[in-house]
Every structure is written in C-alpha cells, then in structure tokens.
Write a protein that holds these residues in place. Structure first.
Motif, PDB file in Angstrom:
ATOM      1  N   PHE A   1       4.409  19.817  -8.764  1.00 63.30           N
ATOM      2  CA  PHE A   1       3.693  20.460  -9.859  1.00 63.30           C
ATOM      3  C   PHE A   1       3.507  19.435 -10.959  1.00 63.30           C
ATOM      4  O   PHE A   1       4.415  18.695 -11.283  1.00 63.30           O
ATOM      5  CB  PHE A   1       4.503  21.615 -10.459  1.00 63.30           C
ATOM      6  CG  PHE A   1       4.742  22.752  -9.537  1.00 63.30           C
ATOM      7  CD1 PHE A   1       3.843  23.807  -9.462  1.00 63.30           C
ATOM      8  CD2 PHE A   1       5.881  22.783  -8.736  1.00 63.30           C
ATOM      9  CE1 PHE A   1       4.074  24.875  -8.613  1.00 63.30           C
ATOM     10  CE2 PHE A   1       6.115  23.846  -7.880  1.00 63.30           C
ATOM     11  CZ  PHE A   1       5.204  24.890  -7.820  1.00 63.30           C
TER      12      PHE A   1
ATOM     13  N   VAL B   1       0.087  20.446  -2.690  1.00 61.50           N
ATOM     14  CA  VAL B   1       0.906  20.729  -1.510  1.00 61.50           C
ATOM     15  C   VAL B   1       1.435  19.425  -0.927  1.00 61.50           C
ATOM     16  O   VAL B   1       0.709  18.442  -0.824  1.00 61.50           O
ATOM     17  CB  VAL B   1       0.069  21.451  -0.436  1.00 61.50           C
ATOM     18  CG1 VAL B   1       0.945  21.887   0.717  1.00 61.50           C
ATOM     19  CG2 VAL B   1      -0.646  22.641  -1.027  1.00 61.50           C
TER      20      VAL B   1
ATOM     21  N   VAL C   1       7.346  18.373 -11.424  1.00 60.78           N
ATOM     22  CA  VAL C   1       8.350  18.766 -10.437  1.00 60.78           C
ATOM     23  C   VAL C   1       7.888  18.147  -9.125  1.00 60.78           C
ATOM     24  O   VAL C   1       6.700  18.195  -8.815  1.00 60.78           O
ATOM     25  CB  VAL C   1       8.388  20.303 -10.283  1.00 60.78           C
ATOM     26  CG1 VAL C   1       9.343  20.719  -9.172  1.00 60.78           C
ATOM     27  CG2 VAL C   1       8.769  20.985 -11.602  1.00 60.78           C
ATOM     28  N   GLU C   2       8.831  17.530  -8.391  1.00 57.72           N
ATOM     29  CA  GLU C   2       8.430  16.949  -7.121  1.00 57.72           C
ATOM     30  C   GLU C   2       9.458  17.260  -6.045  1.00 57.72           C
ATOM     31  O   GLU C   2      10.585  16.784  -6.095  1.00 57.72           O
ATOM     32  CB  GLU C   2       8.277  15.434  -7.277  1.00 57.72           C
ATOM     33  CG  GLU C   2       7.557  14.805  -6.102  1.00 57.72           C
ATOM     34  CD  GLU C   2       7.472  13.286  -6.217  1.00 57.72           C
ATOM     35  OE1 GLU C   2       7.312  12.788  -7.344  1.00 57.72           O
ATOM     36  OE2 GLU C   2       7.593  12.636  -5.179  1.00 57.72           O
ATOM     37  N   ILE C   3       9.079  18.127  -5.113  1.00 58.64           N
ATOM     38  CA  ILE C   3       9.979  18.528  -4.046  1.00 58.64           C
ATOM     39  C   ILE C   3       9.409  18.001  -2.729  1.00 58.64           C
ATOM     40  O   ILE C   3       8.387  18.492  -2.241  1.00 58.64           O
ATOM     41  CB  ILE C   3      10.114  20.072  -3.972  1.00 58.64           C
ATOM     42  CG1 ILE C   3      10.441  20.668  -5.348  1.00 58.64           C
ATOM     43  CG2 ILE C   3      11.154  20.483  -2.935  1.00 58.64           C
ATOM     44  CD1 ILE C   3      11.781  20.308  -5.930  1.00 58.64           C
ATOM     45  N   ARG C   4      10.076  17.004  -2.158  1.00 58.25           N
ATOM     46  CA  ARG C   4       9.609  16.376  -0.917  1.00 58.25           C
ATOM     47  C   ARG C   4       9.418  17.384   0.201  1.00 58.25           C
ATOM     48  O   ARG C   4      10.283  18.221   0.411  1.00 58.25           O
ATOM     49  CB  ARG C   4      10.626  15.328  -0.438  1.00 58.25           C
ATOM     50  CG  ARG C   4      10.613  14.059  -1.208  1.00 58.25           C
ATOM     51  CD  ARG C   4       9.421  13.196  -0.822  1.00 58.25           C
ATOM     52  NE  ARG C   4       9.038  12.333  -1.934  1.00 58.25           N
ATOM     53  CZ  ARG C   4       9.649  11.192  -2.233  1.00 58.25           C
ATOM     54  NH1 ARG C   4      10.659  10.766  -1.512  1.00 58.25           N
ATOM     55  NH2 ARG C   4       9.250  10.474  -3.258  1.00 58.25           N
ATOM     56  N   GLY C   5       8.286  17.300   0.859  1.00 60.55           N
ATOM     57  CA  GLY C   5       8.015  18.159   2.005  1.00 60.55           C
ATOM     58  C   GLY C   5       7.484  19.516   1.613  1.00 60.55           C
ATOM     59  O   GLY C   5       7.008  20.272   2.448  1.00 60.55           O
ATOM     60  N   PHE C   6       7.553  19.834   0.320  1.00 60.13           N
ATOM     61  CA  PHE C   6       7.072  21.135  -0.148  1.00 60.13           C
ATOM     62  C   PHE C   6       5.838  20.944  -1.027  1.00 60.13           C
ATOM     63  O   PHE C   6       4.748  21.424  -0.708  1.00 60.13           O
ATOM     64  CB  PHE C   6       8.181  21.858  -0.905  1.00 60.13           C
ATOM     65  CG  PHE C   6       7.803  23.236  -1.330  1.00 60.13           C
ATOM     66  CD1 PHE C   6       7.782  24.286  -0.417  1.00 60.13           C
ATOM     67  CD2 PHE C   6       7.443  23.513  -2.654  1.00 60.13           C
ATOM     68  CE1 PHE C   6       7.409  25.562  -0.805  1.00 60.13           C
ATOM     69  CE2 PHE C   6       7.072  24.777  -3.043  1.00 60.13           C
ATOM     70  CZ  PHE C   6       7.055  25.808  -2.115  1.00 60.13           C
TER      71      PHE C   6
END
Lengths: 94, 95
Positions: free
Chosen positions: B50, B81, B42-47
């Motif tokens: 995983f 992070v 999972v890759e959420i920019r700025g957050f």
C-alpha cells in the motif's frame, strides 16, 4: 519507514498478544487465508479498512510499449482494493 | 468473507482462542492503518503493498445535476498486488 511483516509481528508481541514464534506463524496463516479466499474468487471485506475484490478482465489488444509490437492480452483475473470510508476519513483528517 | 469470518478461520487454522485471533486481526489492520496515516507505506511480500497517493483539488461536477463543485485535495491509499498473489489469481479467470 515502510511497514513490513516483521513490523506486524513485533507490534503483536509488543501488545503481548502472542510470543514471537506464534506471532510469525499467525501472521503467515492470516495472510494465507486471505490469499486462498481471493484465489477461490471470493472478495474479502475488512470492515473499517477496505475490501479486496477479484475482478475478471476481458482479453484486449495491447501493445508492447518497448517494441511497439501489437499483442493480445489474455483474459485474466486481478485483485483490486477499495478503501473503506473510515480509512479514507482517517487519512484526510488534517 | 468478512472480518468475523476471517477471525473464525484464523482461530480454527491456528488453534488459537477466538479472542486471540481477533486481537491479531485487529492489530494487523490497525498497524497498517497507522502506517498509512503517517504517510508511510506498507509492504507485505507475496501479498501486496500500500502506498499513499496525493490528489490535488479540482473542479468536478455533480453527475446528477451537472452542478459545478470544487473537490478538495485528498490522500488515498493505493494497493498494488504482490507478484505471488497476482500469479495465483491470474489464471483463475472464468472459474
């Protein structure tokens, strides 16, 4: 394929929870709420998934691995994640 | 903050009904869980992101009794992070 923000938005739309524009805005707001809480020093617990924790690190002596130079790493605060037992189980079912 | 407080805050900030906010929160974390179960990240920019880490089996010890036990191989999610969040949190130390 790695899951991204766009995938989160499309699965919200697919399940007819919100339309695309609203889903984009809501996912952004959700992430921002979590980030703000962590920034203020609060832990965020998502039951069934895990816990995002803030931890204070003391200053310590470090070394630049490239140049071998000694340096002091300043005290800092970091975010860690502890997966919940439920998530760990789901990942180890087979 | 726990999940129901998060749902409440999301409803308040977006003006959405609480039930809808709840569905969104549940959908977000179940989509992430699903991806991890499939061995995908999972890759959420700025957050943050995983990824799945595989651990082999090893012989451990029960720290209380000293008894030898064999630990089975396992998969664990690893969270890294994101840069944005790391920078925002970093200097808050001691506050």
């Amino acid at each position: 394929m790695t899951l991204t923000k766009a995938d989160l938005v499309s699965s919200i739309c697919k399940n007819e929870i919100l339309n695309k524009a609203e889903a984009v805005r809501t996912v952004e707001t959700l992430l921002e709420i979590i980030k703000k809480r962590l920034e203020s020093g609060e832990n965020v617990l998502i039951s069934g998934f895990g816990k995002f924790c803030v931890k204070d690190k003391r200053p310590r002596r470090g070394r630049n691995p490239h140049t071998g130079e000694d340096l002091i790493l300043e005290a800092r605060r970091v975010v860690t994640f502890r997966p919940s037992g439920v998530l760990r189980k789901k990942l180890n079912q087979d | 903050m726990n999940k129901s407080e998060l749902i409440e805050a999301l409803a308040q900030e977006t003006g959405l009904h609480r039930n809808v906010a709840e569905q969104v929160v549940k959908e977000v974390f179940s989509a992430m869980t699903e991806s991890l179960i499939n061995g995908e990240g999972v890759e959420i920019r700025g957050f943050g992101s995983f990824s799945i880490r595989e651990y082999g089996s090893y012989t451990g010890r029960n720290p209380k009794t000293g008894e030898k036990i064999s630990v089975k191989p396992k998969r664990l999610p690893f969270f890294k992070v994101g840069k944005g969040l790391r920078e925002r949190v970093k200097n808050k130390v001691g506050q």
